[in-house]
Design a protein around this motif. Sequence first.
Motif, mmCIF file in Angstrom:
data_model
loop_
_atom_site.group_PDB
_atom_site.id
_atom_site.type_symbol
_atom_site.label_atom_id
_atom_site.label_comp_id
_atom_site.label_asym_id
_atom_site.label_seq_id
_atom_site.Cartn_x
_atom_site.Cartn_y
_atom_site.Cartn_z
ATOM 1 N N SER A 36 1.070 -0.957 -0.126
ATOM 2 C CA SER A 36 0.181 0.473 0.310
ATOM 3 C C SER A 36 0.556 1.253 -0.028
ATOM 4 O O SER A 36 1.625 1.396 0.795
ATOM 5 C CB SER A 36 -1.489 -0.289 1.531
ATOM 6 N N GLU A 37 0.697 2.463 -0.933
ATOM 7 C CA GLU A 37 1.058 3.331 -1.266
ATOM 8 C C GLU A 37 0.388 4.453 -0.032
ATOM 9 O O GLU A 37 1.637 5.824 0.380
ATOM 10 C CB GLU A 37 1.252 4.152 -2.057
ATOM 11 N N CYS A 38 -0.114 4.039 0.894
ATOM 12 C CA CYS A 38 -0.646 5.016 2.046
ATOM 13 C C CYS A 38 -0.920 4.456 3.284
ATOM 14 O O CYS A 38 -1.012 3.155 3.537
ATOM 15 C CB CYS A 38 -2.526 5.269 1.183
ATOM 16 N N ASP A 39 -1.603 5.165 4.613
ATOM 17 C CA ASP A 39 -1.024 4.457 6.276
ATOM 18 C C ASP A 39 -3.117 5.305 5.720
ATOM 19 O O ASP A 39 -3.064 6.224 5.662
ATOM 20 C CB ASP A 39 -0.428 4.979 6.845
ATOM 21 N N ILE A 40 -3.983 4.045 6.019
ATOM 22 C CA ILE A 40 -5.225 4.140 6.397
ATOM 23 C C ILE A 40 -6.111 4.147 7.320
ATOM 24 O O ILE A 40 -5.428 3.050 8.331
ATOM 25 C CB ILE A 40 -6.332 3.125 5.074
ATOM 26 N N ILE A 41 -6.634 4.727 8.437
ATOM 27 C CA ILE A 41 -7.884 4.834 9.087
ATOM 28 C C ILE A 41 -9.293 4.416 8.797
ATOM 29 O O ILE A 41 -9.478 5.281 8.646
ATOM 30 C CB ILE A 41 -7.490 5.786 10.358
ATOM 31 N N TYR A 42 -9.523 3.681 9.255
ATOM 32 C CA TYR A 42 -10.821 2.997 8.536
ATOM 33 C C TYR A 42 -11.853 3.640 9.036
ATOM 34 O O TYR A 42 -11.380 4.339 10.707
ATOM 35 C CB TYR A 42 -11.345 1.283 7.965
ATOM 36 N N GLU A 43 -13.220 4.210 8.828
ATOM 37 C CA GLU A 43 -14.383 5.397 9.660
ATOM 38 C C GLU A 43 -14.781 4.753 10.757
ATOM 39 O O GLU A 43 -14.356 5.105 11.711
ATOM 40 C CB GLU A 43 -15.053 5.193 9.263
ATOM 41 N N HIS A 44 -14.790 2.923 10.975
ATOM 42 C CA HIS A 44 -15.773 2.740 12.434
ATOM 43 C C HIS A 44 -14.139 3.334 12.749
ATOM 44 O O HIS A 44 -14.956 2.933 14.241
ATOM 45 C CB HIS A 44 -15.722 1.209 11.821
ATOM 46 N N CYS A 45 -13.686 2.844 13.066
ATOM 47 C CA CYS A 45 -12.138 3.118 14.107
ATOM 48 C C CYS A 45 -12.037 4.703 14.151
ATOM 49 O O CYS A 45 -11.532 4.843 15.682
ATOM 50 C CB CYS A 45 -11.067 2.516 13.682
ATOM 51 N N PHE A 46 -11.856 5.411 13.791
ATOM 52 C CA PHE A 46 -11.997 6.802 13.640
ATOM 53 C C PHE A 46 -12.838 7.598 14.757
ATOM 54 O O PHE A 46 -12.685 7.973 15.475
ATOM 55 C CB PHE A 46 -11.959 7.430 12.196
ATOM 56 N N LEU A 47 -14.088 7.571 14.598
ATOM 57 C CA LEU A 47 -15.086 6.814 15.015
ATOM 58 C C LEU A 47 -14.944 7.084 16.142
ATOM 59 O O LEU A 47 -15.544 7.411 17.273
ATOM 60 C CB LEU A 47 -16.742 6.854 14.654
ATOM 61 N N GLN A 48 -14.107 5.900 17.015
ATOM 62 C CA GLN A 48 -14.434 5.830 18.307
ATOM 63 C C GLN A 48 -13.078 6.868 18.393
ATOM 64 O O GLN A 48 -12.732 6.722 19.797
ATOM 65 C CB GLN A 48 -13.434 3.962 18.451
ATOM 66 N N LEU A 49 -12.395 7.456 18.041
ATOM 67 C CA LEU A 49 -11.670 8.226 18.753
ATOM 68 C C LEU A 49 -11.717 9.620 19.614
ATOM 69 O O LEU A 49 -13.011 10.017 19.020
ATOM 70 C CB LEU A 49 -10.210 9.182 17.756
ATOM 71 N N PRO A 50 -11.495 9.634 20.177
ATOM 72 C CA PRO A 50 -11.909 11.230 21.463
ATOM 73 C C PRO A 50 -11.671 12.169 20.287
ATOM 74 O O PRO A 50 -11.312 12.211 19.903
ATOM 75 C CB PRO A 50 -10.812 11.400 22.362
ATOM 76 N N LYS A 51 -13.389 13.115 21.209
ATOM 77 C CA LYS A 51 -13.274 14.269 19.829
ATOM 78 C C LYS A 51 -11.942 15.257 19.547
ATOM 79 O O LYS A 51 -12.232 16.225 18.576
ATOM 80 C CB LYS A 51 -14.922 14.937 20.637
ATOM 81 N N THR A 52 -11.267 15.204 20.362
ATOM 82 C CA THR A 52 -9.968 15.926 21.010
ATOM 83 C C THR A 52 -9.292 16.220 19.485
ATOM 84 O O THR A 52 -8.817 16.242 18.947
ATOM 85 C CB THR A 52 -9.470 16.323 21.549
ATOM 86 N N ILE A 53 -9.471 14.290 19.000
ATOM 87 C CA ILE A 53 -8.111 14.111 18.197
ATOM 88 C C ILE A 53 -9.221 14.042 16.759
ATOM 89 O O ILE A 53 -8.110 14.269 15.530
ATOM 90 C CB ILE A 53 -8.096 12.218 18.770
ATOM 91 N N LYS A 54 -10.888 13.835 16.558
ATOM 92 C CA LYS A 54 -10.983 13.757 15.366
ATOM 93 C C LYS A 54 -11.247 15.570 14.727
ATOM 94 O O LYS A 54 -11.272 15.135 13.520
ATOM 95 C CB LYS A 54 -12.173 13.456 15.773
ATOM 96 N N ALA A 55 -10.738 15.877 15.419
ATOM 97 C CA ALA A 55 -11.096 17.172 15.660
ATOM 98 C C ALA A 55 -10.027 18.100 14.159
ATOM 99 O O ALA A 55 -9.685 18.714 13.970
ATOM 100 C CB ALA A 55 -11.233 18.397 16.831
ATOM 101 N N ARG A 56 -9.158 16.785 14.599
ATOM 102 C CA ARG A 56 -7.474 17.323 13.494
ATOM 103 C C ARG A 56 -7.729 16.819 12.096
ATOM 104 O O ARG A 56 -6.601 17.366 11.420
ATOM 105 C CB ARG A 56 -6.386 16.391 14.321
ATOM 106 N N MET A 57 -9.258 16.423 11.811
ATOM 107 C CA MET A 57 -9.375 16.141 11.438
ATOM 108 C C MET A 57 -9.023 16.922 9.574
ATOM 109 O O MET A 57 -9.939 18.026 9.585
ATOM 110 C CB MET A 57 -10.301 14.703 10.138
ATOM 111 N N THR A 58 -8.294 16.733 8.243
ATOM 112 C CA THR A 58 -8.593 17.881 6.742
ATOM 113 C C THR A 58 -8.801 17.413 5.945
ATOM 114 O O THR A 58 -9.402 15.946 6.279
ATOM 115 C CB THR A 58 -7.012 18.595 6.979
ATOM 116 N N ASN A 59 -9.409 18.185 5.083
ATOM 117 C CA ASN A 59 -10.084 18.058 4.096
ATOM 118 C C ASN A 59 -9.080 17.090 3.116
ATOM 119 O O ASN A 59 -7.886 17.090 3.261
ATOM 120 C CB ASN A 59 -10.752 19.152 3.946
ATOM 121 N N PRO A 60 -9.684 15.674 2.559
ATOM 122 C CA PRO A 60 -9.130 15.433 1.341
ATOM 123 C C PRO A 60 -8.454 15.900 0.500
ATOM 124 O O PRO A 60 -9.047 17.032 -0.173
ATOM 125 C CB PRO A 60 -9.691 14.075 0.919
ATOM 126 N N THR A 61 -6.923 15.360 -0.493
ATOM 127 C CA THR A 61 -6.018 16.028 -0.600
ATOM 128 C C THR A 61 -6.529 15.162 -2.095
ATOM 129 O O THR A 61 -6.372 16.391 -3.149
ATOM 130 C CB THR A 61 -5.007 15.843 -1.075
#
Length: 171
Positions: free
Chosen positions: A62-87
Amino acid sequence: MYADTNSSKASTKRKDPEDSEIQSRDLCFPALEDKKASKDPLIIQAQIFDIAVRRVYIENGSECDIIYEHCFLQLPKTIKARMTNPTGPLAGFARNRVWPLGEIDLDVTLGNPPFARTETLDFIVVRAASPYNLLMGRPAIQRMEMVPSTVHAMVLFQTKSGVGIIKSSYD
């Protein structure tokens, strides 16, 4: 890598061991002897900040590292707030072109003290059905200086205290 100001070619320069906290050591896998070589995928456990994450797939194709949405949604709000728009879209993901939900930098720890290593990795957040929580591809493998072996069902990596070992938890 850094750009050479005298030429257009990029050069690779290894840090002096005195400047680095992580010393390079020989990474050697044990002999298989009577054990059969594993044919299973490499599935390990890691930590995102202080959160244990199981079912982390090590995929050197794989040419990239992936976090699947079901795992991402389990993260605390403060961490999820760091997400940026896809390029841009992921080409070839699940044999299709997929638009990620976003991108996020996460501190990921492999191993347990004293043989632990933490690095900040760039993940793409993807909505897709998967039995895995994270997919660590070549960028993570290179950044963490991992040496995965499906034959041995383990991953070796450099730490400040020596060589870290994680055995695959595939079931």
